[in-house]
Design a protein around this motif. Structure first.
Motif, PDB file in Angstrom:
ATOM      1  N   ALA A  70      -7.835   3.861  -1.034  1.00 56.93           N
ATOM      2  CA  ALA A  70      -6.988   3.833  -2.229  1.00 56.93           C
ATOM      3  C   ALA A  70      -5.778   2.935  -2.018  1.00 56.93           C
ATOM      4  O   ALA A  70      -5.256   2.362  -2.964  1.00 56.93           O
ATOM      5  CB  ALA A  70      -6.535   5.245  -2.601  1.00 56.93           C
ATOM      6  N   ARG A  71      -5.336   2.837  -0.784  1.00 50.48           N
ATOM      7  CA  ARG A  71      -4.389   1.832  -0.344  1.00 50.48           C
ATOM      8  C   ARG A  71      -4.336   1.882   1.182  1.00 50.48           C
ATOM      9  O   ARG A  71      -4.800   2.847   1.803  1.00 50.48           O
ATOM     10  CB  ARG A  71      -2.991   2.009  -0.939  1.00 50.48           C
ATOM     11  N   GLN A  72      -3.748   0.833   1.754  1.00 51.63           N
ATOM     12  CA  GLN A  72      -3.629   0.756   3.207  1.00 51.63           C
ATOM     13  C   GLN A  72      -2.513  -0.200   3.556  1.00 51.63           C
ATOM     14  O   GLN A  72      -2.389  -1.278   2.962  1.00 51.63           O
ATOM     15  CB  GLN A  72      -4.928   0.256   3.840  1.00 51.63           C
ATOM     16  N   GLY A  73      -1.677   0.162   4.517  1.00 48.37           N
ATOM     17  CA  GLY A  73      -0.698  -0.765   5.033  1.00 48.37           C
ATOM     18  C   GLY A  73      -1.349  -1.789   5.939  1.00 48.37           C
ATOM     19  O   GLY A  73      -2.423  -1.554   6.504  1.00 48.37           O
ATOM     20  N   GLN A  74      -0.729  -2.952   6.078  1.00 46.57           N
ATOM     21  CA  GLN A  74      -1.271  -3.973   6.961  1.00 46.57           C
ATOM     22  C   GLN A  74      -1.311  -3.454   8.395  1.00 46.57           C
ATOM     23  O   GLN A  74      -0.348  -2.906   8.908  1.00 46.57           O
ATOM     24  CB  GLN A  74      -0.424  -5.239   6.871  1.00 46.57           C
ATOM     25  N   GLY A  75      -2.463  -3.636   9.031  1.00 47.43           N
ATOM     26  CA  GLY A  75      -2.664  -3.189  10.390  1.00 47.43           C
ATOM     27  C   GLY A  75      -3.358  -1.850  10.503  1.00 47.43           C
ATOM     28  O   GLY A  75      -3.879  -1.520  11.552  1.00 47.43           O
ATOM     29  N   THR A  89      -4.595   6.798 -13.984  1.00 44.81           N
ATOM     30  CA  THR A  89      -4.020   6.291 -15.228  1.00 44.81           C
ATOM     31  C   THR A  89      -2.789   5.433 -14.961  1.00 44.81           C
ATOM     32  O   THR A  89      -2.634   4.328 -15.488  1.00 44.81           O
ATOM     33  CB  THR A  89      -3.652   7.456 -16.163  1.00 44.81           C
ATOM     34  N   ASN A  90      -1.900   5.955 -14.120  1.00 47.81           N
ATOM     35  CA  ASN A  90      -0.659   5.245 -13.806  1.00 47.81           C
ATOM     36  C   ASN A  90      -0.738   4.432 -12.521  1.00 47.81           C
ATOM     37  O   ASN A  90       0.254   3.831 -12.106  1.00 47.81           O
ATOM     38  CB  ASN A  90       0.492   6.252 -13.712  1.00 47.81           C
ATOM     39  N   LYS A  91      -1.921   4.428 -11.903  1.00 47.30           N
ATOM     40  CA  LYS A  91      -2.192   3.619 -10.721  1.00 47.30           C
ATOM     41  C   LYS A  91      -1.212   3.933  -9.590  1.00 47.30           C
ATOM     42  O   LYS A  91      -0.545   3.060  -9.036  1.00 47.30           O
ATOM     43  CB  LYS A  91      -2.174   2.126 -11.068  1.00 47.30           C
ATOM     44  N   LEU A  92      -1.168   5.227  -9.240  1.00 45.62           N
ATOM     45  CA  LEU A  92      -0.283   5.699  -8.190  1.00 45.62           C
ATOM     46  C   LEU A  92      -1.042   6.574  -7.197  1.00 45.62           C
ATOM     47  O   LEU A  92      -2.042   7.217  -7.549  1.00 45.62           O
ATOM     48  CB  LEU A  92       0.880   6.501  -8.779  1.00 45.62           C
ATOM     49  N   VAL A  93      -0.548   6.606  -5.969  1.00 43.73           N
ATOM     50  CA  VAL A  93      -1.064   7.460  -4.911  1.00 43.73           C
ATOM     51  C   VAL A  93       0.127   8.248  -4.376  1.00 43.73           C
ATOM     52  O   VAL A  93       1.136   7.658  -3.982  1.00 43.73           O
ATOM     53  CB  VAL A  93      -1.691   6.625  -3.770  1.00 43.73           C
ATOM     54  N   ARG A  94       0.037   9.581  -4.359  1.00 44.51           N
ATOM     55  CA  ARG A  94       1.185  10.399  -3.948  1.00 44.51           C
ATOM     56  C   ARG A  94       1.062  10.820  -2.490  1.00 44.51           C
ATOM     57  O   ARG A  94       0.152  11.551  -2.104  1.00 44.51           O
ATOM     58  CB  ARG A  94       1.342  11.619  -4.839  1.00 44.51           C
TER      59      ARG A  94
END
Length: 311
Positions: free
Chosen positions: A183-188, A106-111
């Motif tokens: 769900a997300r990833q840092g570059q590299g 809903t809030n587009k967050l990953v904890r």
């Protein structure tokens, strides 16, 4: 094998890189997963009319986490900051450890939650696909973890909703597949493992006949990008930059050295992965600096319109 037509919109589910077997911090991948059955993909999908020498265009309409949690880990002998079979050291490899992330769609967050302290922080949800590509040529079989000119496990965060990716077709039907949702990833992807998530993904498909694509290319409303996958990292960088320079020169009717100079001053170089069997670099430039041309006969704009009609 599912058959689809150019102009179709595909709705698909992809499992995470662990096949859903890692669900909590006590589920060590070495215990609950079976090698080499990792990094599963959905597909292959046969695109009617696709032949070698054509280009397949896939537009990511939406990428949505299928669950309210995701996982990440460290692996012995995998990642950018540990020993590997090619970087052999006498000291012990990294500990195998799992992190569980809660996803707030809903809030587009990953904890993120540290394992050895009570520190937590919310990171922006930025869904993407680490793996997408077509079948390689000459009857070659590649593990899904390997990126190359056919695509594969490029692990670039640029493969998010709103992006069109172009692949050269190597076999009849193209046989594209996708998976490895993050769900997300840092570059590299420095540890070798992103925030791994099952995904519900919608993709719009188009075929550009008689136009070849030498390495995966990406287009958004604002940017053009080329992906290069190789080892060492310098060669992946060179591949991506070479393709972007020559692509812009050809499409914009610029002298190659004029294009080289423009990309040298206006370009960016996001890192895809520095941990897989091949590394991936991306060369990126804003369209506002380029001659006004419609790349691939305006495929991105048409696919955006198709995506809008789907919504």
């Amino acid at each position: 094998m599912a058959r689809i037509k150019p102009g179709d919109i595909l709705e698909t589910y992809t499992e995470d890189c662990f096949g859903g077997a890692v669900r909590g911090v006590d589920d060590l991948p070495s215990r609950v997963c079976e090698f080499p059955y990792l990094n599963p993909v959905s597909g292959p999908f046969f695109v009617e009319g696709a032949e070698p020498g054509d280009t397949l265009a896939l537009h990511f309409v939406s990428i949505t986490p299928a669950r309210d949690w995701a996982v990440s880990s460290t692996f012995p002998h995998f990642g950018a900051l540990t020993t590997t079979h090619t970087t052999a050291m006498l000291h012990e490899p990294l500990e195998e450890r799992v992190w569980r992330y809660e996803i707030d769609r809903t809030n587009k967050l990953v904890r993120y939650a540290a394992r050895n302290s009570d520190f937590t922080v919310d990171l922006p949800l930025d869904p993407m696909h680490g793996t997408v590509g077509v079948a390689p040529g000459a009857f070659e079989a590649r593990m899904t973890i390997v990126p190359d000119v056919h695509g594969g496990n490029m692990d670039t965060p640029e493969l998010r909703a709103g992006t069109t990716v172009y692949f050269g077709v190597n076999v009849p039907g193209a046989l594209f597949a996708l998976g490895d949702g993050h769900a997300r990833q840092g570059q590299g992807e420095v540890s070798g493992v992103a925030v791994e998530s099952a995904m519900d993904t919608v993709v719009a498909v188009e075929l550009i006949k008689g136009v070849a694509t030498p390495t995966p290319r990406l287009e958004t409303d604002d940017h053009l990008m080329s992906a290069g996958s190789a080892r060492p990292l310098e060669d992946a960088f060179r591949m991506s930059q070479h393709d972007l320079v020559t692509w812009v020169a050809d499409a914009g009717k610029l002298d190659v050295l004029d294009s080289y100079q423009l990309i040298s001053q206006a370009g960016e170089a996001p890192v895809g992965n520095v941990c897989d069997a091949n590394y991936t670099m991306v060369a990126k430039v804003a369209k506002r600096y380029l001659p006004s041309v419609d790349m691939y006969q305006g495929a991105h704009a048409r696919l955006r319109a198709l995506a809008d009609s789907y919504r």
